[in-house]
Design an enzyme around this catalytic site. Structure first.
Site, PDB file in Angstrom:
ATOM      1  N   SER A  53      60.666  28.079  14.512  1.00 20.19           N
ATOM      2  CA  SER A  53      59.296  27.745  14.140  1.00 20.19           C
ATOM      3  C   SER A  53      59.250  27.325  12.681  1.00 20.19           C
ATOM      4  CB  SER A  53      58.365  28.945  14.360  1.00 20.19           C
ATOM      5  OG  SER A  53      57.053  28.654  13.893  1.00 20.19           O
ATOM      6  N   CYS A  63      40.147  20.380  23.187  1.00 22.87           N
ATOM      7  CA  CYS A  63      39.822  21.763  22.823  1.00 22.87           C
ATOM      8  C   CYS A  63      38.388  21.801  22.300  1.00 22.87           C
ATOM      9  CB  CYS A  63      40.806  22.279  21.766  1.00 22.87           C
ATOM     10  SG  CYS A  63      40.601  24.020  21.367  1.00 22.87           S
ATOM     11  N   GLY A 120      44.716  30.070  24.963  1.00 23.94           N
ATOM     12  CA  GLY A 120      45.752  31.069  24.758  1.00 23.94           C
ATOM     13  C   GLY A 120      46.064  31.837  26.024  1.00 23.94           C
ATOM     14  N   CYS A 139      38.218  33.371  29.064  1.00 20.02           N
ATOM     15  CA  CYS A 139      38.058  33.317  27.607  1.00 20.02           C
ATOM     16  C   CYS A 139      36.739  33.960  27.203  1.00 20.02           C
ATOM     17  CB  CYS A 139      38.140  31.881  27.081  1.00 20.02           C
ATOM     18  SG  CYS A 139      36.869  30.778  27.698  1.00 20.02           S
ATOM     19  N   LYS A 189      35.608  40.623  22.377  1.00 16.44           N
ATOM     20  CA  LYS A 189      36.436  39.631  21.682  1.00 16.44           C
ATOM     21  C   LYS A 189      37.130  40.259  20.483  1.00 16.44           C
ATOM     22  CE  LYS A 189      36.224  34.859  19.923  1.00 16.44           C
ATOM     23  NZ  LYS A 189      37.049  34.173  20.935  1.00 16.44           N
TER      24      LYS A 189
END
Length: 394
Positions: free
Chosen positions: A34, A158, A307, A340, A375
């Site tokens: 990464s 998105c 995600g 989500c 959340k």
């Protein structure tokens, strides 16, 4: 011993690496590359941009969490992949692999609209450094308020973060007794509010129409942006909007290192087990993967990959590799679904679609303060899970 290389240190990369090492143990050498040295809990970036969270609240050091699980971490971005030779190329080395998992995420294509992005005339909250820059812009704005424009340009996939940001700034301005000083306009390439690139979700269109009306936020849907200039944006239909602060989502494309393995936008085509259509020892998960839109919209839109979806893809991709190595059969993955939690500033929405694209077996869209608490709780839970390498947990 199988050599497995994972590209990317976010949801898909971490989950893939942890799952592969957990299931294969000493039968595999797992290496994660990464260009970033930290994992960022991306769903909380809108909160960072508002000053409600700090970077240290939502980040983990990759080296620490990977190496304690026996996974090699290389802090270097891939510059290319030689699929025929099964090698990853970086600035300093060539890394051979038996299996490659592409979990790079996307490149953000700010060049799609003149003046779009942090180097132009709008803010963005899709990466940590950009969210911090947006936070600075927000603080400047509070000293000299005026109109705000928020939304998604043509080609975006998105859509969630602009919705969250619009509701969060509305909530914060009301807390500060400043809302009456700030006209807010929400501009989106979706054919209608609540479409999200997936044909809508249950009653999301009607509910969000009411939500925007109740908050006195003007909506312009099914619209493309011509350009952004200082303090102004021009739409394709000739409409001009002024602003003191503007935050827009950009389109995405595959990253340069793997672009040649993908479709014309660089996204990787895969089969039902997340294997590359041409190179079966290359798998791809998350935003880097190609998903065709369910319908052609008047203004181009893409399909979101959240995600939650990425984690599920990564788990299935890991099972595919384990099956190849061990010779044990693997079951067909279930159709990709999504869950989500969408923040609304003073509340939140729980959204679920199974499968992701219509027609669906199950669809949920529920609003409540409990989902905002959820959340926050999920952020802490997921960071704890990744910190301890417990990717097998839900």
């Amino acid at each position: 011993m199988a050599r497995i290389v994972v590209l990317g240190g976010s949801f898909g990369g971490l989950t893939s690496a942890f799952e592969l090492k957990r299931m294969l143990g000493n039968n595999a050498e797992v290496t994660l590359l990464s260009g970033m040295d930290t994992f960022v809990f991306v769903p909380s970036l809108p909160w960072v941009s508002m000053g409600w969270k700090k970077p240290e609240d939502i980040t983990l050091r990759l080296k620490d969490i990977l190496e304690r699980k026996g996974i090699t971490f290389i802090h270097e971005a891939a510059e290319g992949v030689d699929a025929a030779a099964s090698k990853v190329l970086t600035k300093t080395q060539e890394i051979p692999y038996d299996y490659l998992v592409i979990a790079t995420g996307p490149d953000l294509v700010f060049s799609a609209v003149p003046g779009l992005g942090p180097k132009g005339h709008t803010e963005c909250i899709f990466e940590l450094d950009m969210a911090l820059k947006t936070r600075e812009a927000w603080h400047r704005f509070l000293e000299d308020p005026g109109p705000i424009t928020v939304g998604s340009v043509q080609g975006v996939s998105c859509f969630g973060p602009p919705y969250e940001y619009a509701f969060e700034i509305d909530t914060e301005l009301r807390r500060r007794k400043m809302r009456h000083k700030v006209p807010i306009t929400f501009v989106t390439s979706e054919p209608y509010i609540g479409h999200f690139g997936i044909g809508g979700l249950k009653n999301s269109r009607r509910v969000l129409d009411d939500e925007f009306a109740n908050r006195d936020i003007k909506v312009i849907a099914n619209q493309a942006v011509e350009e952004f200039t200082p303090g102004q944006m021009k739409l394709k239909d000739g409409t001009t909007l002024t602003h003191k602060l503007s935050m827009f989502a950009p389109p995405m494309a595959g990253v340069k290192a793997v672009f040649h393995l993908g479709n014309p936008k660089g996204f990787i085509p895969v089969d039902s087990h997340y294997r590359h259509k041409d190179y079966k020892n290359i798998l791809c998960v998350g935003v880097a993967m190609a998903i065709a839109p369910p319908e052609q919209t008047p203004i181009p839109t893409g399909v979101p990959k959240t995600g939650y979806m990425t984690v599920e893809m990564a788990k299935d991709a890991a099972k595919t590799i384990v099956s190849d190595i061990t010779g044990k059969p693997v079951s067909e993955p279930e159709p990709l679904g999504v869950m989500c939690l969408v923040d609304m500033g003073d509340s939140a929405v729980f959204a679920k679609a199974k499968p992701l694209l219509p027609p669906r077996q199950e669809a949920v869209w529920k609003k409540g303060i409990v989902y905002k608490w959820g959340k926050h709780a999920f952020e802490k839970y997921f960071l704890w899970k990744m910190k301890n390498g417990l990717s097998q947990l839900p």
